[in-house]
Design an enzyme around this catalytic site. Structure first.
Site, short mmCIF file in Angstrom:
data_model
loop_
_atom_site.label_atom_id
_atom_site.label_comp_id
_atom_site.label_asym_id
_atom_site.label_seq_id
_atom_site.Cartn_x
_atom_site.Cartn_y
_atom_site.Cartn_z
N SER A 68 2.69 9.94 2.96
CA SER A 68 1.44 9.60 3.67
C SER A 68 1.75 8.93 5.01
O SER A 68 1.10 9.21 6.03
CB SER A 68 0.55 8.69 2.81
OG SER A 68 1.08 7.37 2.71
N LYS A 69 2.76 8.06 5.02
CA LYS A 69 3.06 7.32 6.24
C LYS A 69 3.80 8.20 7.26
O LYS A 69 3.59 8.07 8.47
CB LYS A 69 3.89 6.07 5.90
CG LYS A 69 3.14 5.05 5.05
CD LYS A 69 1.90 4.51 5.74
CE LYS A 69 1.30 3.32 5.01
NZ LYS A 69 0.14 2.74 5.70
N TYR B 281 3.65 7.60 -1.09
CA TYR B 281 3.41 6.62 -0.01
C TYR B 281 4.21 7.03 1.24
O TYR B 281 3.67 7.06 2.35
CB TYR B 281 3.83 5.24 -0.51
CG TYR B 281 3.66 4.11 0.47
CD1 TYR B 281 2.43 3.54 0.72
CD2 TYR B 281 4.78 3.59 1.14
CE1 TYR B 281 2.28 2.49 1.61
CE2 TYR B 281 4.64 2.54 2.04
CZ TYR B 281 3.40 1.99 2.27
OH TYR B 281 3.26 0.95 3.16
N VAL C 296 -12.94 2.87 3.40
CA VAL C 296 -12.67 3.68 4.60
C VAL C 296 -12.53 5.17 4.30
O VAL C 296 -12.53 5.98 5.24
CB VAL C 296 -11.41 3.19 5.36
CG1 VAL C 296 -11.65 1.85 6.03
CG2 VAL C 296 -10.19 3.16 4.46
P1 NAI Z 1 -2.74 -5.68 1.36
O1 NAI Z 1 -2.86 -4.96 0.07
O2 NAI Z 1 -2.36 -7.11 1.37
O3 NAI Z 1 -4.10 -5.52 2.21
C1 NAI Z 1 -4.69 -4.27 2.38
C2 NAI Z 1 -6.17 -4.45 2.63
O4 NAI Z 1 -6.72 -3.13 2.76
C3 NAI Z 1 -6.88 -5.13 1.46
O5 NAI Z 1 -7.75 -6.13 1.94
C4 NAI Z 1 -7.65 -3.99 0.79
O6 NAI Z 1 -8.87 -4.41 0.18
C5 NAI Z 1 -7.90 -3.07 1.97
N1 NAI Z 1 -8.13 -1.70 1.55
C6 NAI Z 1 -7.36 -0.95 0.73
N2 NAI Z 1 -7.92 0.24 0.54
C7 NAI Z 1 -9.07 0.25 1.25
C8 NAI Z 1 -10.10 1.21 1.44
N3 NAI Z 1 -10.06 2.39 0.84
N4 NAI Z 1 -11.14 0.89 2.25
C9 NAI Z 1 -11.20 -0.32 2.85
N5 NAI Z 1 -10.25 -1.27 2.70
C10 NAI Z 1 -9.21 -0.98 1.91
O7 NAI Z 1 -1.72 -4.81 2.24
P2 NAI Z 1 -0.81 -5.20 3.50
O8 NAI Z 1 0.55 -5.45 3.00
O9 NAI Z 1 -1.48 -6.16 4.38
O10 NAI Z 1 -0.74 -3.76 4.18
C11 NAI Z 1 -1.48 -3.40 5.32
C12 NAI Z 1 -0.91 -2.10 5.85
O11 NAI Z 1 0.46 -2.30 6.16
C13 NAI Z 1 -0.97 -0.94 4.85
O12 NAI Z 1 -1.28 0.24 5.53
C14 NAI Z 1 0.45 -0.88 4.31
O13 NAI Z 1 0.81 0.40 3.86
C15 NAI Z 1 1.25 -1.30 5.54
N6 NAI Z 1 2.56 -1.81 5.26
C16 NAI Z 1 2.74 -2.94 4.48
C17 NAI Z 1 4.02 -3.38 4.21
C18 NAI Z 1 4.28 -4.58 3.36
O14 NAI Z 1 5.46 -4.83 3.03
N7 NAI Z 1 3.30 -5.37 3.00
C19 NAI Z 1 5.19 -2.69 4.75
C20 NAI Z 1 4.90 -1.56 5.57
C21 NAI Z 1 3.62 -1.15 5.80
#
Ligand code: NAI
Length: 252
Positions: A161-162, A158, A66
């Site tokens: 960024s958020k 992080y 992305v």
């Molecule tokens: P995850 O690591 O399980 O999944 C993230 C997905 O985004 C992965 O499939 C990865 O391949 C994809 N991704 C990463 N960089 C990318 C790029 N440059 N281009 C395309 N795809 C890309 O993460 P999760 O936990 O599902 O997180 C999703 C969102 O939620 C993130 O923005 C994270 O910061 C946010 N978040 C997560 C929390 C947590 O505790 N898991 C807490 C608060 C926010």
């Protein structure tokens, strides 16, 4: 399901979800599709293709980064060519970078985290907004974090960024409200996904769970439910908000 009318809440809507291959993104795709939306799934990881096939229906997968504007532009153009318009954008792709005290942070980590968590969201919004304006409305959900609202040791880049994503969300909401476009940020607490597991040391999992009033992590589906709500007309008067979905972590 809309309990009053018995209709699927997102029937006929077209959604684009980034970071869709796993975790919160995958749960969001499944939830939006189950509510009647057609979903375009973008992810770096090619397992997004199998995931989209498993969801079935009119779900399209695009493998790409992305942070590459050509990938996002192709995703938006392909979606608009096939289905005419994008009603919902979920900027979910995100990374946490290597945990480090601020003075120990690496330049390349700073650049990559800001690129994925902020710049790519800005690019995606830039690309979908003209179509939403022309189409008479839309809903954008930016997946931020409680780290936008409170500090977390070793996560300064992080958090920055958020917090910046929340600021961009509020301004976009002000600029595009007149076009019936709602822009909101969601601030999840800990969600048990590969990303969360990457910043917890062995043995600290319970300590992280205890930071929440509910003394547990969220399931990805609990975050996806909030995304679907914000994307739907049930949230028709909510815009410019940064909504904690955090099991009470920020209630202190
Ligand atoms: P995850 O690591 O399980 O999944 C993230 C997905 O985004 C992965 O499939 C990865 O391949 C994809 N991704 C990463 N960089 C990318 C790029 N440059 N281009 C395309 N795809 C890309 O993460 P999760 O936990 O599902 O997180 C999703 C969102 O939620 C993130 O923005 C994270 O910061 C946010 N978040 C997560 C929390 C947590 O505790 N898991 C807490 C608060 C926010």
């Amino acid at each position: 399901m809309d309990i009053v009318t018995g209709q699927l809440r997102l029937r006929g809507k077209l959604a684009l979800v980034t970071g869709a291959a796993q975790g919160i993104g995958e749960a969001t795709v499944r939830r939006l599709a189950s509510e009647g939306a057609r979903v375009v799934c973008v992810d770096l990881d090619d397992k997004v293709v199998a995931m989209a096939q498993a969801v079935g229906g009119e779900t399209l997968a695009i493998v790409g980064d992305v942070t590459d504007v050509t990938v996002l532009r192709a995703a938006v153009q392909e979606t608009e060519r096939r289905w005419g318009r994008i009603d919902i954008l979920v900027n979910n792709a995100g990374i946490d970078g290597a945990p480090a005290l601020l003075a120990d942070g690496e330049d390349r980590d700073f650049d990559r985290v800001i690129d994925v968590n902020l710049r790519a969201c800005w690019l995606a919004m830039k690309l979908v907004l003209p179509g939403m304006v022309a189409g008479g409305g839309g809903a954008i959900v930016n997946v931020a974090s409680v780290a936008a609202l409170i500090g977390f040791e070793t996560l300064s880049i992080y958090s920055a960024s958020k917090a910046a994503l929340v600021g961009m969300t509020r301004t976009a909401a002000l600029e595009y409200g007149r076009h019936n476009i709602r822009v909101n940020a969601l601030c999840p607490g800990g969600v048990l996904t590969p990303l969360a597991l990457s910043f917890m040391d062995e043995g600290t999992t319970q300590a992280w769970a205890d930071k929440h009033a509910l003394k547990r992590f969220a399931e990805p589906e609990e975050i996806a439910a909030a995304v679907a709500f914000l994307a739907s007309n049930d949230a028709s008067f909510i815009t410019g908000a940064a909504i904690p979905v955090d099991g009470g972590m920020t209630a202190h």
